[in-house]
Design a protein around this motif. Structure first.
Motif, PDB file in Angstrom:
ATOM      1  N   LEU A 226      63.434  47.820  39.189  1.00 44.48           N
ATOM      2  CA  LEU A 226      63.611  47.016  40.402  1.00 44.48           C
ATOM      3  C   LEU A 226      64.738  47.592  41.264  1.00 44.48           C
ATOM      4  O   LEU A 226      64.604  47.727  42.485  1.00 44.48           O
ATOM      5  N   TYR A 227      65.844  47.963  40.627  1.00 41.26           N
ATOM      6  CA  TYR A 227      66.992  48.488  41.373  1.00 41.26           C
ATOM      7  C   TYR A 227      66.674  49.839  41.998  1.00 41.26           C
ATOM      8  O   TYR A 227      67.145  50.147  43.097  1.00 41.26           O
ATOM      9  N   ASP A 228      65.868  50.653  41.324  1.00 41.34           N
ATOM     10  CA  ASP A 228      65.439  51.936  41.913  1.00 41.34           C
ATOM     11  C   ASP A 228      64.700  51.693  43.219  1.00 41.34           C
ATOM     12  O   ASP A 228      64.896  52.414  44.207  1.00 41.34           O
ATOM     13  N   ASP A 229      63.839  50.680  43.244  1.00 42.31           N
ATOM     14  CA  ASP A 229      63.108  50.366  44.476  1.00 42.31           C
ATOM     15  C   ASP A 229      64.029  49.816  45.555  1.00 42.31           C
ATOM     16  O   ASP A 229      63.815  50.055  46.743  1.00 42.31           O
ATOM     17  N   VAL A 230      65.050  49.088  45.148  1.00 45.42           N
ATOM     18  CA  VAL A 230      66.044  48.616  46.124  1.00 45.42           C
ATOM     19  C   VAL A 230      66.752  49.806  46.763  1.00 45.42           C
ATOM     20  O   VAL A 230      66.892  49.888  47.995  1.00 45.42           O
ATOM     21  N   LEU A 231      67.199  50.744  45.946  1.00 46.30           N
ATOM     22  CA  LEU A 231      67.921  51.912  46.465  1.00 46.30           C
ATOM     23  C   LEU A 231      67.022  52.768  47.352  1.00 46.30           C
ATOM     24  O   LEU A 231      67.471  53.291  48.381  1.00 46.30           O
ATOM     25  N   ALA A 232      65.753  52.905  46.977  1.00 44.78           N
ATOM     26  CA  ALA A 232      64.814  53.670  47.805  1.00 44.78           C
ATOM     27  C   ALA A 232      64.621  52.991  49.157  1.00 44.78           C
ATOM     28  O   ALA A 232      64.549  53.666  50.201  1.00 44.78           O
ATOM     29  N   ALA A 233      64.556  51.659  49.164  1.00 46.79           N
ATOM     30  CA  ALA A 233      64.414  50.925  50.424  1.00 46.79           C
ATOM     31  C   ALA A 233      65.652  51.108  51.304  1.00 46.79           C
ATOM     32  O   ALA A 233      65.545  51.245  52.531  1.00 46.79           O
ATOM     33  N   LEU A 234      66.837  51.106  50.674  1.00 43.41           N
ATOM     34  CA  LEU A 234      68.065  51.317  51.436  1.00 43.41           C
ATOM     35  C   LEU A 234      68.104  52.724  52.033  1.00 43.41           C
ATOM     36  O   LEU A 234      68.543  52.911  53.180  1.00 43.41           O
ATOM     37  N   LYS A 235      67.647  53.706  51.288  1.00 40.37           N
ATOM     38  CA  LYS A 235      67.619  55.077  51.804  1.00 40.37           C
ATOM     39  C   LYS A 235      66.683  55.174  53.010  1.00 40.37           C
ATOM     40  O   LYS A 235      67.004  55.853  53.996  1.00 40.37           O
ATOM     41  N   ARG A 236      65.527  54.508  52.946  1.00 44.65           N
ATOM     42  CA  ARG A 236      64.602  54.529  54.087  1.00 44.65           C
ATOM     43  C   ARG A 236      65.216  53.873  55.310  1.00 44.65           C
ATOM     44  O   ARG A 236      64.809  54.156  56.440  1.00 44.65           O
ATOM     45  N   ARG A 237      66.187  53.007  55.096  1.00 44.05           N
ATOM     46  CA  ARG A 237      66.883  52.364  56.212  1.00 44.05           C
ATOM     47  C   ARG A 237      68.048  53.202  56.724  1.00 44.05           C
ATOM     48  O   ARG A 237      68.792  52.766  57.595  1.00 44.05           O
ATOM     49  N   GLY A 238      68.240  54.382  56.154  1.00 44.85           N
ATOM     50  CA  GLY A 238      69.251  55.301  56.658  1.00 44.85           C
ATOM     51  C   GLY A 238      70.558  55.313  55.905  1.00 44.85           C
ATOM     52  O   GLY A 238      71.501  56.005  56.322  1.00 44.85           O
ATOM     53  N   PHE A 239      70.639  54.583  54.803  1.00 42.13           N
ATOM     54  CA  PHE A 239      71.883  54.562  54.027  1.00 42.13           C
ATOM     55  C   PHE A 239      71.971  55.810  53.138  1.00 42.13           C
ATOM     56  O   PHE A 239      70.953  56.386  52.745  1.00 42.13           O
ATOM     57  N   ALA A 240      73.206  56.194  52.826  1.00 40.98           N
ATOM     58  CA  ALA A 240      73.458  57.462  52.132  1.00 40.98           C
ATOM     59  C   ALA A 240      73.284  57.336  50.620  1.00 40.98           C
ATOM     60  O   ALA A 240      74.226  57.569  49.839  1.00 40.98           O
ATOM     61  N   ILE A 241      72.076  56.966  50.193  1.00 41.16           N
ATOM     62  CA  ILE A 241      71.758  56.948  48.770  1.00 41.16           C
ATOM     63  C   ILE A 241      71.434  58.383  48.357  1.00 41.16           C
ATOM     64  O   ILE A 241      70.512  58.996  48.906  1.00 41.16           O
ATOM     65  N   PRO A 242      72.167  58.969  47.421  1.00 33.55           N
ATOM     66  CA  PRO A 242      71.903  60.358  47.025  1.00 33.55           C
ATOM     67  C   PRO A 242      70.474  60.538  46.499  1.00 33.55           C
ATOM     68  O   PRO A 242      70.004  59.747  45.675  1.00 33.55           O
ATOM     69  N   GLN A 243      69.804  61.577  46.967  1.00 35.05           N
ATOM     70  CA  GLN A 243      68.432  61.828  46.550  1.00 35.05           C
ATOM     71  C   GLN A 243      68.343  62.092  45.049  1.00 35.05           C
ATOM     72  O   GLN A 243      67.357  61.731  44.406  1.00 35.05           O
ATOM     73  N   GLU A 244      69.404  62.685  44.485  1.00 35.40           N
ATOM     74  CA  GLU A 244      69.358  62.991  43.054  1.00 35.40           C
ATOM     75  C   GLU A 244      69.314  61.729  42.194  1.00 35.40           C
ATOM     76  O   GLU A 244      68.839  61.762  41.057  1.00 35.40           O
ATOM     77  N   ILE A 245      69.789  60.609  42.735  1.00 37.01           N
ATOM     78  CA  ILE A 245      69.698  59.346  41.993  1.00 37.01           C
ATOM     79  C   ILE A 245      68.246  58.881  41.942  1.00 37.01           C
ATOM     80  O   ILE A 245      67.755  58.443  40.895  1.00 37.01           O
ATOM     81  N   LEU A 246      67.543  59.010  43.065  1.00 39.44           N
ATOM     82  CA  LEU A 246      66.139  58.602  43.109  1.00 39.44           C
ATOM     83  C   LEU A 246      65.254  59.556  42.313  1.00 39.44           C
ATOM     84  O   LEU A 246      64.197  59.157  41.808  1.00 39.44           O
ATOM     85  N   ASP A 247      65.670  60.818  42.216  1.00 38.17           N
ATOM     86  CA  ASP A 247      64.865  61.840  41.530  1.00 38.17           C
ATOM     87  C   ASP A 247      65.260  62.038  40.068  1.00 38.17           C
ATOM     88  O   ASP A 247      64.725  62.926  39.407  1.00 38.17           O
ATOM     89  N   ARG A 248      66.189  61.229  39.560  1.00 32.51           N
ATOM     90  CA  ARG A 248      66.684  61.433  38.197  1.00 32.51           C
ATOM     91  C   ARG A 248      65.600  61.100  37.174  1.00 32.51           C
ATOM     92  O   ARG A 248      64.527  60.596  37.502  1.00 32.51           O
ATOM     93  N   ASP A 249      65.906  61.349  35.915  1.00 34.95           N
ATOM     94  CA  ASP A 249      65.013  60.998  34.813  1.00 34.95           C
ATOM     95  C   ASP A 249      64.993  59.470  34.676  1.00 34.95           C
ATOM     96  O   ASP A 249      65.968  58.862  34.232  1.00 34.95           O
ATOM     97  N   LEU A 250      63.874  58.859  35.060  1.00 37.32           N
ATOM     98  CA  LEU A 250      63.794  57.401  35.093  1.00 37.32           C
ATOM     99  C   LEU A 250      63.682  56.777  33.702  1.00 37.32           C
ATOM    100  O   LEU A 250      63.734  55.548  33.571  1.00 37.32           O
ATOM    101  N   THR A 251      63.519  57.594  32.672  1.00 37.20           N
ATOM    102  CA  THR A 251      63.464  57.038  31.325  1.00 37.20           C
ATOM    103  C   THR A 251      64.857  56.776  30.754  1.00 37.20           C
ATOM    104  O   THR A 251      64.986  56.208  29.671  1.00 37.20           O
TER     105      THR A 251
END
Length: 271
Positions: free
Chosen positions: A159-184
């Motif tokens: 759920l939090y990953d989707d929150v961070l992805a939504a914030l990034k789409r809104r222009g916030f500086a969420i590091p891409q490596e956090i979204l691309d990390r090993d989700l397991t």
């Protein structure tokens, strides 16, 4: 046209209530393993908790769908609703916590090695909150359908990953490596994400503030559920080994120290 004074009594078969709720099926699922009447209370409450675990997973998946559609207001409504479910879940500990050690011991042997630690739906709930661990799949290997479901959830965004992805789409500086990390792997706090939340809380975007507060409510209520679990266990069985073979109170104390959505707590120091 006047309304009937009495409810309809004859439906010529099962009632619409029974068809919808399946109450007669639900009431056949409580099978005591001991003769102690207190076991029925423990059994029903545990089953109610299981139903709430499933409901919370359903609600958080719905919130993920809404976040992916960038419908933050709908997501917040869903998250707020789930917080009420968590409150009800926490309240379920009270009757168990009021059992004395002697009362709990009167039927504890009937549990054998059974433990809520083995609940697949609770594990799914933790995975959705970002508490990922591949080792937690092990107890479910003997139930292939549940194991496959959890294995899939382990690799999917929380759920939090989707929150961070939504914030990034809104222009916030969420590091891409956090979204691309090993989700397991379990989510680890980030100073960059912390600063994003601090920026949101310093701002005046009500939708984003409501999102942050709804998530914080969930994190707080989940922490309270874990702590109430610890207190109920400490009160009913002391420091004995848990029914599932865990360290009991010591294991639960360790779990209570973990916070979900960690930056929502630490960011407040910078606002």
């Amino acid at each position: 046209m006047s309304c009937p004074v009495s409810p309809k009594l004859d439906f010529g078969g099962t009632t619409p209530y029974e068809d919808y709720v399946h109450a007669s099926v639900l009431h056949t699922l409580q099978q005591q393993w001991s003769k102690d009447p207190r076991e029925m209370s423990f059994l029903v409450i545990t089953q109610v908790m299981e139903l709430y675990f499933g409901l919370l997973c359903f609600e958080w998946r719905q919130a993920q769908t809404e976040l992916r559609a960038d419908d933050l207001r709908a997501a917040v409504r869903t998250l707020r609703r789930s917080d009420l479910h968590l409150q009800a879940l926490s309240a379920a500990w009270r009757p168990i916590a009021r059992m004395t050690p002697t009362e709990f011991n009167s039927f504890r042997d009937a549990l054998g090695e059974g433990s809520g630690f083995q609940s697949g739906m609770y594990r799914e709930m933790e995975f959705l909150l970002g508490e990922k661990s591949a080792s937690m799949l092990v107890p479910h290997r003997a139930v292939p359908a549940m194991h496959a479901q959890l294995e899939e959830s382990l690799a999917k965004p929380s759920l939090y990953d989707d929150v961070l992805a939504a914030l990034k789409r809104r222009g916030f500086a969420i590091p891409q490596e956090i979204l691309d990390r090993d989700l397991t792997k379990a989510y680890e706090a980030s100073s960059e994400v912390e600063q994003v939340w601090a920026e949101i809380y310093r701002g005046d975007d009500r939708d984003l503030l409501e999102l942050g507060e709804a998530l914080t409510d969930i994190a707080e209520e989940f922490a309270r559920w874990r702590y109430d679990h610890l207190l109920a266990t400490r009160r009913s069985m002391g420091a004995k080994v848990g029914t599932g073979g865990s360290a009991g109170v010591a294991w639960l104390e360790k779990r209570t120290q973990r916070a979900v959505f960690p930056e929502l707590w630490t960011a407040r120091s910078y606002v």
